[in-house]
Design an enzyme around this catalytic site. Sequence first.
Site, PDB file in Angstrom:
ATOM      1  N   THR A 123     118.625  87.849  -8.001  1.00 20.31           N
ATOM      2  CA  THR A 123     118.213  89.114  -7.390  1.00 20.31           C
ATOM      3  C   THR A 123     119.317  90.166  -7.459  1.00 20.31           C
ATOM      4  O   THR A 123     120.510  89.826  -7.480  1.00 20.31           O
ATOM      5  CB  THR A 123     117.835  88.858  -5.907  1.00 20.31           C
ATOM      6  N   ASP A 124     118.910  91.433  -7.436  1.00 20.88           N
ATOM      7  CA  ASP A 124     119.894  92.531  -7.377  1.00 20.88           C
ATOM      8  C   ASP A 124     120.597  92.575  -6.012  1.00 20.88           C
ATOM      9  O   ASP A 124     121.627  93.236  -5.869  1.00 20.88           O
ATOM     10  CB  ASP A 124     119.218  93.881  -7.673  1.00 20.88           C
ATOM     11  N   GLU A 125     120.056  91.853  -5.017  1.00 22.94           N
ATOM     12  CA  GLU A 125     120.632  91.932  -3.669  1.00 22.94           C
ATOM     13  C   GLU A 125     122.032  91.319  -3.587  1.00 22.94           C
ATOM     14  O   GLU A 125     122.760  91.562  -2.624  1.00 22.94           O
ATOM     15  CB  GLU A 125     119.695  91.274  -2.650  1.00 22.94           C
ATOM     16  N   TYR A 149     120.410  85.425   2.838  1.00 22.53           N
ATOM     17  CA  TYR A 149     119.630  85.243   1.599  1.00 22.53           C
ATOM     18  C   TYR A 149     120.462  85.645   0.387  1.00 22.53           C
ATOM     19  O   TYR A 149     120.642  84.857  -0.549  1.00 22.53           O
ATOM     20  CB  TYR A 149     118.334  86.078   1.654  1.00 22.53           C
TER      21      TYR A 149
END
Length: 334
Positions: A123-125, A149
């Site tokens: 993910t980009d997170e 997360y």
Amino acid sequence: MRILVTGGAGFIGSNFIHYWLKNHPEDTVINLDVLTYAGHPESLKDIENSPNYKFIKGDITNEAVVNSTMQRADTVVHFAAESHVDRSIIDPLQFVRTNVLGTAVLLNAALEAKIKRFHHVSTDEVYGELKQGDARFREDTPYQPRTPYSASKAGSDHLVRAYFETYGLPITITNCANNYGPFHDPEKLIPRFITNLLEGKKVPLMGKGENIREWLHVEDHAKAIDLCLQKGKIGGTYLIQGEEKTNLEITQMLLDILGMDASRIEYVEHRLGHDFRYAIDGSKLASLGWHRERSLEKDLPEVVEWYKNNEWWWKPLKLGRPNVDSSAQKSYGK
Ligand SMILES: NC(=O)c1ccc[n+]([C@@H]2O[C@H](COP(=O)([O-])OP(=O)(O)OC[C@H]3O[C@@H](n4cnc5c(N)ncnc54)[C@H](O)[C@@H]3O)[C@@H](O)[C@H]2O)c1
């Protein structure tokens, strides 16, 4: 190819399996999924008896199951994860177990089985949050995860890269924007809002809806992974860009599609550590030949239509399941 897909009963995994069997009918797909609350075998009902598809119920943290399943594959596409940010704030250890330990167990088994490619879906997170005007994330942006997360996904990315650097395991990684499309669990923003509106309820919008996300149709995501498997450089990371929108803009689009007005919005508190903005520079993947084919303007109405026509899929998921809200009494998924 003999592809082991982990987490194939989830949102992106099930769409990926549909995409793969349609576009590569000569390949076989094994789906290893433990079926947590987020695993929905019904999403694959139409292909469950296909001769080139096999479902195995098993946990990626279970070495015995993973080792024996890995022997049957030559390629891995790893989706299995705990994926809901609000849940990670409530139960971070479960995220570390699945996302970090589970990935390590898979990597060990992949090495042992001499897997030809281990593709890790992330993910980009992991890059943290951007403020308005900050430069977009690139493959060399330092990791700065801000939630359990994203920290657990960052840990898994580091392990995957370490298995390439240390042992030479042939890996690729993609980090992508928020996905939208069919078979998306109604705990996440777009499907939660669509289904709430269809049920005559309000939609809980955090803050003033000013937070910005990028959105990518799940089929464009599958195509990007396909391209990375064919042309991605071993050891390489590729970011998959979507379309930038504020949460209010997304909400307004859904209200317009359904012919409803802003009285259906209920403004609620932000979640803890709510990242303000994610934005990706997708030029590295574009240099391999990828471009986004779907758009929210053209394709969001089709997604709304899918939820209208497939109550059998999402209604049972909402019944008897309280919404998981980490900070505010009412909030929504990523
Ligand atoms: N949804 C998005 O917008 C998005 C964006 C970027 C990256 N990702 C990443 O893509 C991947 C898939 O996301 P998703 O939205 O489809 O997730 P999801 O929550 O819909 O599905 C996850 C699947 O993994 C399975 N699973 C969970 N723990 C497992 C375990 N221990 N063993 C075996 N299976 C297990 C679940 O049963 C479920 O089928 C994740 O790695 C996520 O981090 C998602």
